[in-house]
Design an enzyme around this catalytic site. Sequence first.
Site, PDB file in Angstrom:
ATOM      1  CG  ASN A  65      -1.750  -1.316   1.093  1.00 19.46           C
ATOM      2  OD1 ASN A  65      -1.886  -1.872   0.073  1.00 19.46           O
ATOM      3  ND2 ASN A  65      -2.391  -1.309   2.590  1.00 19.46           N
ATOM      4  NE  ARG A  72       1.340 -13.523   5.296  1.00 18.17           N
ATOM      5  CZ  ARG A  72       2.424 -13.596   6.281  1.00 18.17           C
ATOM      6  NH1 ARG A  72       2.126 -13.758   7.679  1.00 18.17           N
ATOM      7  NH2 ARG A  72       3.686 -12.886   5.516  1.00 18.17           N
ATOM      8  N   GLY A  93      -2.866   4.243   8.101  1.00 18.77           N
ATOM      9  CA  GLY A  93      -1.091   4.136   8.074  1.00 18.77           C
ATOM     10  C   GLY A  93      -0.245   4.042   7.301  1.00 18.77           C
ATOM     11  CG  ASP A  94      -0.375   0.469   5.058  1.00 19.59           C
ATOM     12  OD1 ASP A  94       0.591   0.014   6.343  1.00 19.59           O
ATOM     13  OD2 ASP A  94      -1.234  -0.492   4.805  1.00 19.59           O
ATOM     14  N   GLY A 110      -3.810  12.513  15.309  1.00 17.97           N
ATOM     15  CA  GLY A 110      -3.014  12.953  15.047  1.00 17.97           C
ATOM     16  C   GLY A 110      -1.661  11.713  15.110  1.00 17.97           C
ATOM     17  NE  ARG A 147      -2.104  -6.016   9.791  1.00 17.06           N
ATOM     18  CZ  ARG A 147      -2.480  -5.798   9.566  1.00 17.06           C
ATOM     19  NH1 ARG A 147      -3.250  -5.018  10.645  1.00 17.06           N
ATOM     20  NH2 ARG A 147      -2.379  -4.704   8.239  1.00 17.06           N
ATOM     21  CG  ASN A 198       1.117  -2.479   9.317  1.00 13.01           C
ATOM     22  OD1 ASN A 198       0.260  -2.397  10.829  1.00 13.01           O
ATOM     23  ND2 ASN A 198       0.839  -3.366   8.491  1.00 13.01           N
ATOM     24  N   GLY A 248      -3.830   7.805  15.718  1.00 13.63           N
ATOM     25  CA  GLY A 248      -5.398   7.617  15.057  1.00 13.63           C
ATOM     26  C   GLY A 248      -5.811   9.233  14.675  1.00 13.63           C
TER      27      GLY A 248
END
Length: 305
Positions: free
Chosen positions: A37, A103, A241-242, A215, A159, A157, A212
């Site tokens: 992304n 995956r 975020g990307d 800012g 999860r 990032n 978020g």
Amino acid sequence: MVEKPAIALVGESLVDLVLEGESPLTFTGALGGSVLNTATVLARLGYPVRFFSEVGEDWLSAWSEAEMARRGLNPKLQRHPGPMPLALVRLDPEGNARYSFHRSFQAPFLPEAGALRGVGAFHFGSLFALEARTAKGVAALLEEAARAGALLSYDPNLRGLPSPEERARVEAYLGRVDLLKLSLEDARLLFPEAPLEAVRRLPSRLKVLTLGPEGALAFLGEGEVRVPGVRVRVVDTVGAGDTFTAGLLALLLRRGGGVLEGLDLEGLREALEAAVALSALACTVRGAGLPEEGLAAWRARWLAG
């Protein structure tokens, strides 16, 4: 016009299947992956991109490779036996995503050597940088990028709570990169007792936290900059975020040679404001994308000249 530097990125590529209905189950599909992304946005901003990743050997893999080429990602792909990875996505009422990953690749990731010549920045992260089978390949690219003098950028990032092995890999990356971008959620998973103070003390030259709708916050040397969020009507937050990462890299790389050399707090504030504005724009559309008119206006404001 000054020629934009090439940016190399490495990360997973997969097909996002976003749940649209449950009786029966219906989905809308799009090519995705956190770093992919970011690469897509940078390509749309006119940066030469080299995207390192993996695909399978099924028809969905062939479609994904064609889609990467269509987006101008200049893909450098390793092909594995098996199907293309999938991410099933369910959005909550506020537009936040919950993921179920599927995956199948088992073989080690072995990228082509010597493909980073001339790059100005190297960005990596997400699940791809945490796996045992991909870690050696990611490390090889990171070392090559460091020898080339590129800006080294990392986005964990996460999860979920990292395993001890994953935490060790994250900590190793933290000691090597120039730019660390992470979300407040990432910081809480890594440093639950005092996330902000722990991030402040990390060795990376520039640390940037996304907050978020509140800012972003950044630490540069002993200095600190915080910028507010941009209020928009949120459709969903997928890819926000990307997109922030792409905007931040674009503004930093606009500075030319050294990138972080001589960066002051006022220049950092401008970069953060631009990145927050771009990520907010991503929240106004469905999925990890940007409206063309809004992107053109953002480019004219922040990248003109």
